[in-house]
Design a protein around this motif. Structure first.
Motif, short mmCIF file in Angstrom:
data_model
loop_
_atom_site.label_atom_id
_atom_site.label_comp_id
_atom_site.label_asym_id
_atom_site.label_seq_id
_atom_site.Cartn_x
_atom_site.Cartn_y
_atom_site.Cartn_z
N ASP A 87 115.40 -6.89 71.03
CA ASP A 87 114.27 -6.06 71.44
C ASP A 87 113.21 -6.79 72.26
N VAL A 90 112.32 -4.91 75.53
CA VAL A 90 111.95 -3.49 75.50
C VAL A 90 110.81 -3.19 76.47
N ALA A 91 109.77 -4.00 76.49
CA ALA A 91 108.64 -3.75 77.38
C ALA A 91 109.09 -3.79 78.84
N GLU A 94 111.06 -0.60 79.58
CA GLU A 94 110.14 0.54 79.69
C GLU A 94 109.43 0.53 81.05
N ILE A 97 111.88 1.83 83.64
CA ILE A 97 112.05 3.28 83.58
C ILE A 97 110.88 4.00 84.23
N GLU A 98 109.68 3.47 84.01
CA GLU A 98 108.47 4.12 84.51
C GLU A 98 108.14 3.77 85.96
N LYS A 118 115.06 -1.05 68.78
CA LYS A 118 114.23 -0.28 69.71
C LYS A 118 114.89 -0.17 71.08
N LEU A 122 115.97 3.35 72.76
CA LEU A 122 115.43 3.69 74.07
C LEU A 122 116.54 4.06 75.04
N ASP A 126 116.85 7.97 76.59
CA ASP A 126 116.40 8.20 77.96
C ASP A 126 117.55 8.62 78.87
#
Length: 341
Positions: A87, A90-91, A94, A97-98, A118, A122, A126
């Motif tokens: 994990d 993860v940041a 993310e 994705i954004e 996580k 995710l 998604d």
């Protein structure tokens, strides 16, 4: 989204800009890396491959999105491969994705992940991600894998010989590839001049002939012989073999015992179950497998499998016990086997 094999192969062979990243996880890390090669082949020999580690993305989460949106220095194709232990990325994912744009395909190789991960949650949740779990091939799947890889080397391999090669390699694709390359050299095989591999060839130059055989380790664990296990661990470590290949070898035996034990607990005798296997079990291993089958119960086999999978996870976790965790779990299973004698 969770993908099946056909879906993940299609996605890697023809990357879609709508898919921001693919998560390749599961206990068969060699299988995940084989899928990364599918992506690399699709991108082309001249494509620029960017390799990122989980630790560097943990300290700089924005870098993944930046790399995914960047144009190659020479204007050609570009793809990113992330080596993650879990994990810690993860940041970064993310942020990917954004991000408003991300034109380059991203593959994250994360090994075995718990359902609570996580990163895994995710990727499954998604729609711009695909998650695929690779597991070590078993039974006929392993036979087919060895036969298929053998054909690429110009080798013809019967199912019983394929099973022996898969078992001696612990289901590890990298080790299987090494063995097959060695056999091809020995029999002077190539795709344009195919040759057959039989048990005599395996006896002559296989892992067992070089002392790298894992069968004694497997038998010491599942048979409850701690002294032999200690000796095998020392021998294999001196040859550079430790950690995950050992897990895979024992896991294959425990998985086989689980399948056969289910037949015994349905009322079939050990002898009848073993006879029904025919040549699918190498003849030199049949006596040991039969003895273990008569002792191990299904619930204890399931616990052993769980311990092996957890040990593999520990090997891959940053700051974990690494190969020491493997040795500890092998001895724990060995002690359980000894109590069943």
């Amino acid at each position: 989204m969770k993908a099946n094999r056909a879906q993940i192969e299609r996605a890697l062979k023809a990357p879609d800009s709508e898919i921001r990243f693919v998560l390749l996880h599961g206990p068969d890390e060699a299988g995940s890396r084989a899928l990364v090669k599918v992506l690399g082949a699709a991108m082309g020999a001249d494509a620029e491959k960017i390799e990122l580690g989980g630790a560097e993305l943990k300290t700089d989460p924005a870098r993944l999105a930046d790399e995914a949106a960047s144009i190659s220095l020479f204007g050609g194709a570009r793809y990113i491969v992330v080596e993650a232990s879990g994990d810690e990325v993860v940041a970064a994912v993310e942020a990917l994705i954004e991000a408003p744009t991300a034109g380059n395909p991203v593959a994250v190789v994360a090994g075995a992940l718990k359902p609570s991960s996580k990163l895994l949650k995710l990727a499954i949740a998604d729609r711009s991600a695909l998650a695929f779990a690779s597991y070590a091939p078993e039974g006929r799947d392993a036979d087919r894998l060895v036969a298929e890889m053998g054909r690429q080397e110009g080798l013809g391999i019967r199912p019983d010989v394929a099973r022996r090669i898969a078992d001696s390699s612990g289901g590890n694709r990298a080790l299987i590839a090494q063995e097959l390359a060695k056999f091809a050299l020995f029999v002077d095989a190539a795709p344009d001049r195919p040759q057959e591999v039989d048990h005599d060839v395996v006896d002559a130059v296989g892992a067992a002939s070089e002392g790298g055989d894992l069968s004694r380790l497997v038998d010491s664990v599942s048979g409850g012989d701690a002294a032999m296990l200690q000796a095998e661990l020392l021998r294999l470590k001196s040859e550079g073999i430790e950690g995950i290949p050992l897990i895979r070898a024992v896991l294959r035996r425990m998985t086989l015992l689980a399948k056969l034990r289910a037949e015994v607990e349905r009322g079939n005798s050990v002898g009848a179950v073993m006879a029904a296997q025919g040549k699918s079990i190498f003849w030199k291993e049949k006596d040991a497998v039969a003895a273990q089958l008569s002792r191990w119960r299904s619930d204890l086999i399931a616990k052993g499998v769980a311990r092996l999978l957890e040990a593999e996870r520990q090997v891959k976790v940053s700051g974990g016990l690494g190969p020491l965790a493997v040795d500890e779990e092998l001895f724990a299973i060995c002690r359980q086997a000894a109590r069943l004698r």
